[in-house]
Write an enzyme that holds these catalytic residues in place. Structure first.
Site, PDB file in Angstrom:
ATOM      1  N   LYS A 109     -12.872  -5.186   3.287  1.00  0.00           N
ATOM      2  CA  LYS A 109     -14.003  -4.551   3.963  1.00  0.00           C
ATOM      3  C   LYS A 109     -15.256  -5.420   4.001  1.00  0.00           C
ATOM      4  O   LYS A 109     -16.132  -5.196   4.819  1.00  0.00           O
ATOM      5  CB  LYS A 109     -14.272  -3.184   3.348  1.00  0.00           C
TER       6      LYS A 109
HETATM    7  C1  PLP Z   1     -10.065   0.670   3.546  1.00  0.00           C
HETATM    8  C2  PLP Z   1      -8.810   0.123   2.966  1.00  0.00           C
HETATM    9  C3  PLP Z   1      -7.574   0.245   3.615  1.00  0.00           C
HETATM   10  C4  PLP Z   1      -7.437   1.002   4.912  1.00  0.00           C
HETATM   11  O1  PLP Z   1      -8.105   0.365   5.961  1.00  0.00           O
HETATM   12  P1  PLP Z   1      -8.273   1.071   7.393  1.00  0.00           P
HETATM   13  O2  PLP Z   1      -9.089   0.131   8.187  1.00  0.00           O
HETATM   14  O3  PLP Z   1      -8.944   2.370   7.121  1.00  0.00           O
HETATM   15  O4  PLP Z   1      -6.926   1.254   7.922  1.00  0.00           O
HETATM   16  C5  PLP Z   1      -6.457  -0.331   3.050  1.00  0.00           C
HETATM   17  N1  PLP Z   1      -6.539  -0.989   1.867  1.00  0.00           N
HETATM   18  C6  PLP Z   1      -7.701  -1.128   1.204  1.00  0.00           C
HETATM   19  C7  PLP Z   1      -7.705  -1.841  -0.100  1.00  0.00           C
HETATM   20  C8  PLP Z   1      -8.884  -0.585   1.724  1.00  0.00           C
HETATM   21  O5  PLP Z   1     -10.031  -0.721   1.062  1.00  0.00           O
END
Ligand code: PLP
Length: 460
Positions: A109
């Site tokens: 993220k």
């Molecule tokens: C947010 C997250 C996801 C999911 O991502 P999306 O974009 O919502 O599909 C998967 N793995 C981790 C570690 C995350 O932080």
């Protein structure tokens, strides 16, 4: 290039408009009016993530920033990563793992949120304004939002954490940040309670000063997707010796998968995209059974993927299944979740062009982590592990799978204790979190309490 809403009301919006607005006024999600087309030979000649971002990002920002201005923002957009290349690629037999967890909060993220924060700051500087970030988190969004925004003094972040399932490390990443412009709020309620408070706050806005922006950092923010599109091209540029490439993407809100799909629409050659989910399987039920219906959220060992509906899925429905028919899209989503989404079989058939899906239970996730570690000595985090079945069941030897490693395993130490696996290589950003003091404010799931708290802590 301008942007419009999947539900048709908001149109002709600039990049700056949609960055600051987040969700469209009709409840839809913003989409680019057209898919910019890359020259793939150009990508092939690029090595670094930065170089690729400098090529990709200006396509989307051009309505508000010159190429030169965009490049200036990109110069410091991604920071505090543990490795200079930002991303590492680990090769295995017929798949590779794209490690996206070398940023300061040890999950992918950071790529989207650091980019969004850099552009927030640029616009606030130009307009001489301030902004509040308000979000709710059940996993990694909150820490990435806090970390991305804390260095910009024009932005104050208020992040709500529900009671519940996130790991202690995930929580401490938010509660131990000692910055004047950051507030981590423990809400006595569920994630849904927190999201309801966010929704109400965006409607009422009674805590804002004159001219102040209220910013959304959830995964529907288009700029987060743009940051993520870049690493799909990066993977391609670095793995193009393979005849064909597919991606396996562990997903919750469909943001990361939609970034992959976007790259595909922009000209990235790829064979398939595997949508990999945990027991919160709304997306798998759709791709395998034409049933997109909301069920209650289950708590799993991959908490960042625990969702009941996948907010970015509306973008795919609009662009891919409905050929950009905004009326049809508005009809479906205005009556969802009361009415489940189920397509005519000819529309549903389209998925075969590119999509596969996999659902992995907690028990299977643990088995995958243990056996992968035993066989390769490589430790998967519980989210990344969910993308493994697509890679190992891939029988087409000319097709190379790329698995997105979405978080560093050190964020989930309890799980590895249970599996009797020793954690080595803890990223420096996660060390010492246990010794730091937590600074957390407690509120009930009540709008007036929240609004008062923000008023007291707003700029003055
Ligand atoms: C947010 C997250 C996801 C999911 O991502 P999306 O974009 O919502 O599909 C998967 N793995 C981790 C570690 C995350 O932080």
């Amino acid at each position: 290039m301008l942007f419009h809403s999947t539900r048709g009301v908001d149109k002709d919006k600039t990049f700056a408009d949609i960055l600051m607005q987040g969700l469209a006024s009709d409840g839809g999600l913003f989409m680019p009016d057209t898919w910019p087309q890359v020259e793939i030979e150009k990508i092939e000649s690029m090595q670094s993530f930065q170089e690729i971002a400098e090529y990709i990002v200006p396509f989307f920002t051009a309505s508000s920033f010159s190429e030169q201005e965009t490049h200036k923002v990109l110069k410091d957009a991604w920071h505090d990563f543990e490795i200079e290349s930002l991303i590492k690629i680990k090769p295995f037999n017929n798949y590779s793992i794209l490690e996206l967890f070398h940023g300061p909060t040890a999950a992918f993220k950071d790529f989207g949120l650091q980019l969004a924060a850099a552009f927030f700051n640029e616009i606030l500087n130009q307009e001489n304004k301030t902004a509040l970030v308000l979000g709710a988190t059940s996993g990694d969004t909150g820490s990435a939002a806090i970390d991305s925004c804390k260095k910009y003094s024009r932005i104050k972040s208020f992040i709500m954490l529900p009671n519940g399932n996130m790991s202690q490390i995930q929580r401490r990443q938010m509660t131990t940040v000692m910055s004047e412009n950051v507030r981590a709020i423990r809400v006595n309620g569920t994630f849904d309670d927190c999201q309801d408070l966010v929704k109400q706050a965006f409607k009422v806005r009674d805590f804002l000063n004159n001219d102040q922006y209220l910013l959304a950092v959830n995964s529907i923010n288009w700029t987060r997707i743009v940051g993520q599109i870049c690493y799909y091209f990066y993977a391609y540029a670095n793995l193009r010796d393979h005849k064909s490439i597919s991606f396996s993407v562990p997903t919750g809100n469909f943001g990361n998968v939609f970034a992959c799909y976007s790259a595909y629409k922009m000209g990235l050659p790829l064979k398939s995209i595997c949508v990999a989910v945990n027991e919160n399987d709304i997306l798998h039920r759709f791709f395998s059974n034409n049933d997109y219906s909301k069920h209650a959220v289950l708590e799993t060992i991959s908490p960042s993927m625990d969702i009941s509906v996948a907010s970015n899925f509306e973008r795919l429905v609009y662009d891919f299944f409905l050929d950009r028919d905004s009326n049809a899209c508005a009809n479906l989503f205005n009556s969802f979740p009361s009415n489940a989404i189920k397509f005519d079989s000819t529309i549903w058939e389209k998925r075969h062009e590119i999509f596969l899906s996999h659902k992995v239970t907690d028990k299977e996730t643990k088995e995958i982590i243990s056996s992968h570690f035993f066989e390769t000595n490589y430790l998967l985090d519980p989210h990344t592990a969910i993308g493994i079945p697509a890679c190992i069941e891939n029988l087409d030897s000319s097709n190379h799978y790329v698995l997105l490693a979405t978080a560093h395993p050190a964020k989930f130490p309890k799980l590895y204790e249970e599996l009797n696996i020793d954690m080595v290589d803890v990223p420096s950003s996660l060390m010492n979190l246990r010794d730091k003091e937590e600074n957390v404010y407690r509120l009930n799931a009540n709008y007036d309490e929240l609004s008062n708290f923000i008023k007291i802590n707003n700029f003055n």
